[in-house]
Design a protein around this motif. Structure first.
Motif, short mmCIF file in Angstrom:
data_model
loop_
_atom_site.label_atom_id
_atom_site.label_comp_id
_atom_site.label_asym_id
_atom_site.label_seq_id
_atom_site.Cartn_x
_atom_site.Cartn_y
_atom_site.Cartn_z
N ARG A 19 0.83 -1.20 0.00
CA ARG A 19 0.00 0.00 0.00
C ARG A 19 0.87 1.25 0.00
NH1 ARG A 19 -5.27 -0.54 1.91
NH2 ARG A 19 -5.46 1.67 1.40
N LEU A 20 1.92 1.23 0.80
CA LEU A 20 2.82 2.38 0.86
C LEU A 20 3.49 2.61 -0.49
CD1 LEU A 20 4.25 4.58 2.54
CD2 LEU A 20 5.94 2.84 3.19
N GLY A 21 3.95 1.54 -1.12
CA GLY A 21 4.60 1.66 -2.41
C GLY A 21 3.70 2.21 -3.49
N ALA B 273 9.92 -8.35 3.90
CA ALA B 273 10.07 -6.93 3.54
C ALA B 273 10.99 -6.75 2.34
CB ALA B 273 10.59 -6.15 4.74
N GLN B 274 11.98 -7.61 2.20
CA GLN B 274 12.95 -7.48 1.11
C GLN B 274 12.28 -7.43 -0.26
OE1 GLN B 274 15.63 -10.85 2.10
NE2 GLN B 274 17.30 -9.37 1.91
N ARG B 275 11.13 -8.06 -0.39
CA ARG B 275 10.46 -8.14 -1.69
C ARG B 275 9.78 -6.83 -2.08
NH1 ARG B 275 6.99 -13.54 -0.06
NH2 ARG B 275 8.75 -14.83 0.68
N HIS B 276 9.63 -5.92 -1.13
CA HIS B 276 8.75 -4.77 -1.37
C HIS B 276 9.41 -3.43 -1.06
CE1 HIS B 276 5.44 -7.64 -1.75
NE2 HIS B 276 5.86 -8.18 -0.63
N CYS B 277 10.73 -3.38 -0.95
CA CYS B 277 11.38 -2.11 -0.64
C CYS B 277 12.68 -1.99 -1.42
CB CYS B 277 11.63 -1.97 0.86
SG CYS B 277 12.75 -3.21 1.54
N ASP B 278 13.26 -0.80 -1.43
CA ASP B 278 14.51 -0.57 -2.15
C ASP B 278 15.73 -1.05 -1.36
OD1 ASP B 278 13.43 0.95 -4.47
OD2 ASP B 278 12.77 2.31 -2.89
N CYS C 236 0.64 2.19 9.86
CA CYS C 236 -0.15 3.35 9.42
C CYS C 236 -0.46 3.24 7.93
CB CYS C 236 0.59 4.65 9.70
SG CYS C 236 2.01 4.95 8.63
N GLU C 237 -1.37 4.09 7.48
CA GLU C 237 -1.70 4.20 6.06
C GLU C 237 -1.56 5.66 5.68
OE1 GLU C 237 -5.58 3.68 3.12
OE2 GLU C 237 -5.38 2.42 4.91
N VAL C 238 -0.80 5.95 4.62
CA VAL C 238 -0.50 7.33 4.26
C VAL C 238 -1.54 7.87 3.28
CG1 VAL C 238 1.96 6.93 4.62
CG2 VAL C 238 1.00 6.70 2.31
#
Length: 269
Positions: free
Chosen positions: A60-62, A85-90, A122-124
């Protein structure tokens, strides 16, 4: 007026170093221009044992922060959070446990001129990056935060996300669940978050606001009520309130940390 991006002061308060950021209507061209002038943003998220929710949170954040660098800093999870988490962040880093330690580790590897620190529950808002860029276009602004909303209609949550907001403005205090953002050079100037057992966010905010003006973005971060539901909303609200009061009275941080551990031992990062 809708064309005015800032208005000051806030509701007649004497808090001279706060600017309320309104939400202007910008064309796509103006939005792109604002982003280019303000530079990229690095988002830093400290995590610990968040396997149940981390993938959905990062997805969702991405979706809402595609142009930002996303850095996750794991504090020694035992449930596979790091691998998920590794799959979804830089960047996905390991650090010693503790929000301050983790956020400082993330900041050291960040490549952007703007740092934004978020909790993993949280949700941004959809236009969060544009709002941060707009805030930092004002040369006197060194950083800022979002308002929060807990998605539950019970009165106790309005004390947390509404009454506490105005109390925090009067007392010049703010905590990390509001999503602090700041200029990288200012973060470095104050030495990042103090690596203390509790209240690192309040200490950081106090140092930041002494360097310049703070932007208050009225769009809400949606904050999960999970901590309150786990412990009991009134009990946790009272505990947080007592700790904040004792902090204002300059009770030593180690004493506050002992109170927190005894009352909130099951509520970690």
């Amino acid at each position: 007026m809708r064309g005015e991006r800032f208005r000051e002061p806030i509701h007649g308060l004497s808090l001279h170093d706060v600017i309320v950021l309104t939400k202007p209507e910008l064309s796509n061209t103006k939005k792109e221009s604002a982003n280019i002038r303000s530079g990229p943003i690095s988002i830093i998220v400290p995590v610990l044992n968040e396997a149940a929710t981390i993938e959905r949170f990062l997805q969702r954040l991405g979706e809402r922060t595609e142009r930002a660098e996303l850095i996750v800093v794991d504090g020694g999870s035992s449930d596979g959070t790091f691998e998920l988490a590794q799959r979804h962040c830089d960047r996905c880093l390991r650090a010693s446990p503790g929000r301050a330690v983790q956020m400082n580790a993330g900041a050291r590897t960040a490549s952007s001129d703007t740092l934004w620190f978020l909790h993993a529950d949280c949700e941004v808002p959809a236009d969060c990056l544009e709002q941060i860029s707009n805030a930092l276009r004002h040369p006197q602004v060194v950083g800022g935060f979002f308002r929060i909303r807990i998605p539950n209609k019970r009165l106790v949550y309005r004390l947390t996300d509404s009454f506490a907001h105005y109390a925090g403005l009067l007392l010049c205090m703010r905590f990390g669940d509001h999503g602090f953002f700041c200029r990288r050079n200012r973060f470095d100037e104050i030495g990042g978050f103090p690596e203390i057992p509790l209240m690192e966010d309040a200490e950081f905010f106090g140092k930041l606001r002494r360097l310049g003006r703070i932007a208050v973005i009225p769009s809400r971060l949606i904050s999960s009520p999970r901590r309150y539901e786990r412990m009991g909303p009134w009990r946790l609200t009272l505990t947080y309130g007592v700790i904040a009061l004792l902090y204002l009275l300059r009770v030593p941080i180690p004493v506050l940390a002992r109170i927190y551990r005894r009352t909130c031992a099951q509520l970690q990062v």
